[in-house]
Structures are given as C-alpha cells and as structure tokens.
Design an enzyme around this catalytic site. Sequence first.
Site, mmCIF file in Angstrom:
data_model
loop_
_atom_site.group_PDB
_atom_site.id
_atom_site.type_symbol
_atom_site.label_atom_id
_atom_site.label_comp_id
_atom_site.label_asym_id
_atom_site.label_seq_id
_atom_site.Cartn_x
_atom_site.Cartn_y
_atom_site.Cartn_z
ATOM 1 N N ILE A 36 0.984 -1.305 -0.090
ATOM 2 C CA ILE A 36 -0.149 0.459 0.440
ATOM 3 C C ILE A 36 1.149 1.295 0.235
ATOM 4 C CG2 ILE A 36 -0.346 0.202 2.674
ATOM 5 C CD1 ILE A 36 -3.228 0.225 1.919
ATOM 6 N N TYR A 143 -4.506 -8.984 18.009
ATOM 7 C CA TYR A 143 -3.631 -9.687 16.168
ATOM 8 C C TYR A 143 -3.939 -11.574 17.044
ATOM 9 C CZ TYR A 143 0.698 -11.413 14.043
ATOM 10 O OH TYR A 143 1.823 -11.392 13.520
HETATM 11 N N1 LIG Z 1 7.516 -9.552 11.495
HETATM 12 C C1 LIG Z 1 7.747 -10.792 12.676
HETATM 13 O O1 LIG Z 1 8.130 -11.037 14.049
HETATM 14 C C2 LIG Z 1 6.622 -11.548 12.736
HETATM 15 C C3 LIG Z 1 6.340 -12.549 13.930
HETATM 16 C C4 LIG Z 1 5.408 -13.334 13.822
HETATM 17 C C5 LIG Z 1 4.231 -13.470 12.830
HETATM 18 N N2 LIG Z 1 4.710 -12.195 11.339
HETATM 19 C C6 LIG Z 1 3.568 -11.810 9.777
HETATM 20 O O2 LIG Z 1 4.306 -11.667 9.365
HETATM 21 C C7 LIG Z 1 3.466 -11.085 8.004
HETATM 22 C C8 LIG Z 1 4.591 -10.116 7.870
HETATM 23 O O3 LIG Z 1 5.163 -9.522 8.695
HETATM 24 P P1 LIG Z 1 6.080 -8.359 9.021
HETATM 25 O O4 LIG Z 1 6.700 -8.408 10.285
HETATM 26 O O5 LIG Z 1 6.873 -7.630 7.393
HETATM 27 O O6 LIG Z 1 5.118 -7.129 9.083
HETATM 28 P P2 LIG Z 1 5.411 -5.363 8.841
HETATM 29 O O7 LIG Z 1 4.682 -4.577 9.553
HETATM 30 O O8 LIG Z 1 7.154 -4.992 8.898
HETATM 31 O O9 LIG Z 1 4.679 -5.049 6.979
HETATM 32 C C9 LIG Z 1 3.163 -5.275 6.524
HETATM 33 C C10 LIG Z 1 3.325 -4.846 5.384
HETATM 34 O O10 LIG Z 1 1.945 -4.673 5.001
HETATM 35 C C11 LIG Z 1 1.812 -3.391 3.723
HETATM 36 N N3 LIG Z 1 0.430 -2.861 4.418
HETATM 37 C C12 LIG Z 1 -0.474 -2.735 5.450
HETATM 38 N N4 LIG Z 1 -1.944 -2.618 5.140
HETATM 39 C C13 LIG Z 1 -1.745 -3.017 3.883
HETATM 40 C C14 LIG Z 1 -2.657 -3.419 3.110
HETATM 41 N N5 LIG Z 1 -4.086 -2.612 3.332
HETATM 42 N N6 LIG Z 1 -2.743 -3.333 1.365
HETATM 43 C C15 LIG Z 1 -1.444 -3.909 0.999
HETATM 44 N N7 LIG Z 1 -0.273 -3.459 2.227
HETATM 45 C C16 LIG Z 1 -0.756 -3.616 2.883
HETATM 46 C C17 LIG Z 1 2.881 -2.356 4.675
HETATM 47 O O11 LIG Z 1 2.915 -1.469 3.938
HETATM 48 C C18 LIG Z 1 3.576 -2.771 5.344
HETATM 49 O O12 LIG Z 1 5.362 -2.864 4.152
HETATM 50 C C19 LIG Z 1 2.255 -10.977 8.709
HETATM 51 O O13 LIG Z 1 1.000 -11.570 8.479
HETATM 52 C C20 LIG Z 1 2.700 -10.741 10.096
HETATM 53 O O14 LIG Z 1 1.755 -11.266 11.171
HETATM 54 C C21 LIG Z 1 5.773 -12.073 11.630
#
Ligand SMILES: NC(=O)c1ccc[n+]([C@@H]2O[C@H](COP(=O)([O-])OP(=O)(O)OC[C@H]3O[C@@H](n4cnc5c(N)ncnc54)[C@H](O)[C@@H]3O)[C@@H](O)[C@H]2O)c1
Length: 316
Positions: A36, A143
């Site tokens: 986004i 979450y």
């Molecule tokens: N980072 C961690 O430690 C961790 C741990 C467990 C699970 N996860 C899961 O892994 C996935 C990725 O996590 P992350 O750490 O990269 O998160 P992040 O917040 O760094 O990245 C998420 C991305 O999604 C984008 N986004 C938000 N709303 C959006 C929309 N409406 N349309 C398109 N893009 C959109 C944001 O701009 C961002 O770039 C998520 O599902 C998260 O729940 C992450």
Amino acid sequence: MHKPILIIGACGQIGTELTFELRNKYGADNVIVSDIREGGDALMQSGPFELLDATDYAAVEDVVMHYEIEEVYLMAAMLSATAEKFPMRAWNLNMNSLFHVLNLAKEKKISKIFWPSSIAVFGPNTPKEDTPQNTIMEPSTVYGISKQSGERWCEYYHKKYGVDVRSVRYPGLISWKTMPGGGTTDYAVEIYHEALKQGKYECFLSSETQLPMMYMDDAIRATICLMESPAEKIKVRSSYNLAGMTFTPKEISKSIEKHIPGFTISYAPDFRQEIADSWPSSIDDTKARQQWGWTPRFDLDQTTKEMLDNLKAMTN
Ligand SMILES: NC(=O)c1ccc[n+]([C@@H]2O[C@H](COP(=O)([O-])OP(=O)(O)OC[C@H]3O[C@@H](n4cnc5c(N)ncnc54)[C@H](O)[C@@H]3O)[C@@H](O)[C@H]2O)c1
C-alpha cells in the site's frame, strides 16, 4: 521456468527480505512486489512494483490476472502492538486480505498461497514451555484472535475446496535490513540499533521475559522450503509451529556485551508486557522438522554477531 509470484505487503520487515531471496531464485521479473506504500530504494529498484491495497478484492484480482500470477505470499497485516490500538482496522485488514487470496485460489485463479501465522495464536492458558503443535489456544490479543481465525479458515479452505495454502507460526523475527512493523518482539531489533548508537537501551519488556525468536535468514529459508515442498508432505494446513531460539532481554543484553563492553540495559515495561506474558517462551516444532525437514541455523550469539556486523557496515 517458475510461474509468476505476487508478494502482497512486500515492503515490510519480512516482505523486503523475502523479495530479494525470491528474485534471486526465480528472476526479478517473475516476482511482482506490491504494497500500500513504497518500500526502501533497494527494494523499489530490484524489479516490478504495484501499489496495491490488500483489502480491495477487485484490485488484487486485477494484478493477479494481469501478471498471470501462480503463487501469492500474503505478508500484509497489522501486527500485535499496533492492533491493540486499532482493533477493528486490524481485524478488517488481517481477515479480509486473507479471504480475498483464499477466494482467488478457490476460483482457481492462483494455485498456491503462503500466509504467515504467529506465536500470538497461543494464549495465557497454553503450556508455555515447548508449546506443542496442537494445544490449548485462547489468544487474548486482537492480533492473536485474527491469526487463530485465519488458521481455521486456511484449514477449512484446504479441506473443503482443495486450496493449497501453507503457513508457519513465525516467532519474533530479528533482522537488520528493515525495521520491524509494530510487534511485541520489536525490542530484539531495536536493542542492536541502540547498542551501536548509544551503548545503552531501555527495554519495554521486563528482564526475564522469555520469548521464541528467529533470525530473518532462517525465517526466509523456512518459508521458501515450505513452499517448495511437495504438497503431500504438508500435513498441517492450519499453520506449523516453527522454532529458532529463545531468550530473555537480559540474555540478549549479555550477548551484546560480548561485542560492546559497557553496554547497559534498563527496563520500563509498558502495555506490551501483558501481550508478551500471554505468549509461549519456547516452541516444539517437531512436525515441521519431520514433515518438511526444517532445521534452524542461527542461535543468539550468531544472531548478535550478524546484526552488529551488518548494522555497522550499513552506517560506514
Ligand atoms: N515480524 C515478525 O516478527 C512476525 C512474527 C510473526 C508473524 N508475522 C507476520 O508476518 C507478516 C509480515 O510481517 P512483517 O513483520 O513483515 O510486517 P510489517 O508491518 O513490517 O509489514 C507489513 C506490510 O504490509 C503493508 N500493508 C499494510 N496494510 C496494507 C494493505 N491494506 N495493503 C497492502 N499492504 C499493506 C505495510 O505497508 C507493510 O509494508 C504478517 O502477517 C505478520 O503478522 C511477523
């Protein structure tokens, strides 16, 4: 040749590194990056990018049809700490984006999905040590509720409609290329930045809060390994437990001190402490090891070395 892949929410902590690895493996033009918002320069310059809202079904479908996408990695989500502040926005983003991708697969417009779950699916009544794959799951965060519901829907779409959806429950992820996006384990990244900048860090969790963690290289390797495994090996269609290491803020601080003598940590727990207290301290990932051959490579001291070396090189 590998058929085109779409990453949704690619500009975040995981998506950025996943993009580099997938482009390396399958070619830049075969991996369509979307988010986004725009990402960092290196990511934006590395191949095709589409501005895309994951909650807009028609827009996602357009991109899928235009590029003849075969596989989708859905990384867009609102993470644990931010989701507590905006519960309805988190629910709408985390659930609707998943339904859109599941429905595209049900309609045979794509053939494989990766969707990440989290250790946040567990709750205060879950056994904390070596948390099993199948156990009590009563998540107490917005979450966690969204991730647990997501898991149920993934399994349902697989059983009812034959959708090839694959998932892991990531622990807290530690990386240096991109800052984390509002989770409860973010301290384990911030601490390295502050150690190099200030020689000290004030932690928002208490000294003994032990949580499952993983270095990003391991997380990316696990993700791609799961996606490349033959479908018949993937017996768990909700989400796999996945373990790397486990440590407390006090232990990570001791690991940093080995490289930065005199580094100090202080503790000022905030609302994130309650979230962390509801999560496991270690994870049993036997099923991932047995079914598709998962083994982690990075322990805490190796992670510390990688983080400090790479962050130092970035600022020089
Ligand atoms: N980072 C961690 O430690 C961790 C741990 C467990 C699970 N996860 C899961 O892994 C996935 C990725 O996590 P992350 O750490 O990269 O998160 P992040 O917040 O760094 O990245 C998420 C991305 O999604 C984008 N986004 C938000 N709303 C959006 C929309 N409406 N349309 C398109 N893009 C959109 C944001 O701009 C961002 O770039 C998520 O599902 C998260 O729940 C992450």
